[in-house]
Design a protein around this motif. Structure first.
Motif, short mmCIF file in Angstrom:
data_model
loop_
_atom_site.label_atom_id
_atom_site.label_comp_id
_atom_site.label_asym_id
_atom_site.label_seq_id
_atom_site.Cartn_x
_atom_site.Cartn_y
_atom_site.Cartn_z
N ALA A 248 64.43 -19.34 -54.50
CA ALA A 248 65.47 -20.23 -55.04
C ALA A 248 64.85 -21.37 -55.84
CB ALA A 248 66.33 -20.77 -53.91
N ARG A 249 63.75 -21.90 -55.35
CA ARG A 249 63.07 -22.98 -56.07
C ARG A 249 62.52 -22.48 -57.40
NH1 ARG A 249 57.87 -25.56 -53.49
NH2 ARG A 249 57.08 -23.64 -54.33
N ARG A 250 61.94 -21.28 -57.39
CA ARG A 250 61.41 -20.71 -58.62
C ARG A 250 62.54 -20.44 -59.61
NH1 ARG A 250 57.88 -15.98 -57.26
NH2 ARG A 250 56.53 -17.66 -56.54
N GLN A 251 63.67 -19.96 -59.12
CA GLN A 251 64.83 -19.71 -59.98
C GLN A 251 65.32 -21.01 -60.61
OE1 GLN A 251 66.06 -16.81 -60.89
NE2 GLN A 251 67.71 -17.68 -62.10
N ALA A 252 65.35 -22.08 -59.83
CA ALA A 252 65.77 -23.38 -60.36
C ALA A 252 64.79 -23.87 -61.42
CB ALA A 252 65.89 -24.40 -59.23
N ASP A 253 63.50 -23.65 -61.20
CA ASP A 253 62.50 -24.04 -62.20
C ASP A 253 62.69 -23.26 -63.51
OD1 ASP A 253 61.42 -25.81 -60.41
OD2 ASP A 253 59.71 -24.52 -59.86
N VAL A 254 62.97 -21.97 -63.39
CA VAL A 254 63.18 -21.15 -64.58
C VAL A 254 64.43 -21.61 -65.32
CG1 VAL A 254 63.81 -18.82 -65.35
CG2 VAL A 254 61.94 -19.14 -63.75
N GLU A 255 65.50 -21.89 -64.59
CA GLU A 255 66.73 -22.36 -65.24
C GLU A 255 66.51 -23.69 -65.95
OE1 GLU A 255 69.66 -22.41 -62.19
OE2 GLU A 255 69.84 -20.23 -62.12
N ALA A 256 65.74 -24.58 -65.33
CA ALA A 256 65.45 -25.86 -65.97
C ALA A 256 64.61 -25.66 -67.23
CB ALA A 256 64.73 -26.79 -64.99
N ALA A 257 63.65 -24.76 -67.18
CA ALA A 257 62.82 -24.50 -68.36
C ALA A 257 63.65 -23.89 -69.48
CB ALA A 257 61.67 -23.56 -67.99
N VAL A 258 64.57 -23.00 -69.15
CA VAL A 258 65.43 -22.40 -70.17
C VAL A 258 66.34 -23.46 -70.78
CG1 VAL A 258 67.38 -20.82 -70.49
CG2 VAL A 258 65.36 -20.06 -69.22
N ALA A 259 66.87 -24.36 -69.95
CA ALA A 259 67.72 -25.43 -70.48
C ALA A 259 66.93 -26.35 -71.41
CB ALA A 259 68.33 -26.22 -69.33
N ARG A 260 65.69 -26.69 -71.03
CA ARG A 260 64.85 -27.53 -71.91
C ARG A 260 64.56 -26.82 -73.22
NH1 ARG A 260 62.04 -28.50 -67.07
NH2 ARG A 260 60.46 -27.00 -67.70
N ASP A 261 64.24 -25.54 -73.13
CA ASP A 261 63.93 -24.79 -74.35
C ASP A 261 65.16 -24.66 -75.24
OD1 ASP A 261 62.07 -23.42 -75.93
OD2 ASP A 261 62.85 -21.48 -75.25
#
Length: 76
Positions: free
Chosen positions: A46-59
């Protein structure tokens, strides 16, 4: 004679206690270890998924900003 009965009772009680500890070590400890490992892996996922979602939002925000600048440069 009552002393012998009390001694036998204590030995039997101690044996039951040791068997209980051995059963808990053989059955319950691995069970709780597997449950703990499963909880840890779900939390990590879940933490890794949240990190990926944050990176996608930044990108996505970076790409929108880049596109806005490109549009403004083309208009000028």
């Amino acid at each position: 004679m009552p002393l012998a009965i009390a001694l036998i009772f204590c030995v039997v009680l101690f044996a039951v206690f040791l068997v209980g500890i051995a059963w808990a070590s053989a059955v319950l400890v691995p069970f709780y270890a597997y449950v703990g490992l499963a909880i840890y892996l779900v939390w990590k996922s879940a933490r890794r998924q949240a990190d990926v979602e944050a990176a996608v939002a930044r990108d996505a925000e970076r790409q929108r900003s880049f596109n806005d600048r490109e549009i403004l440069e083309c208009v000028d």
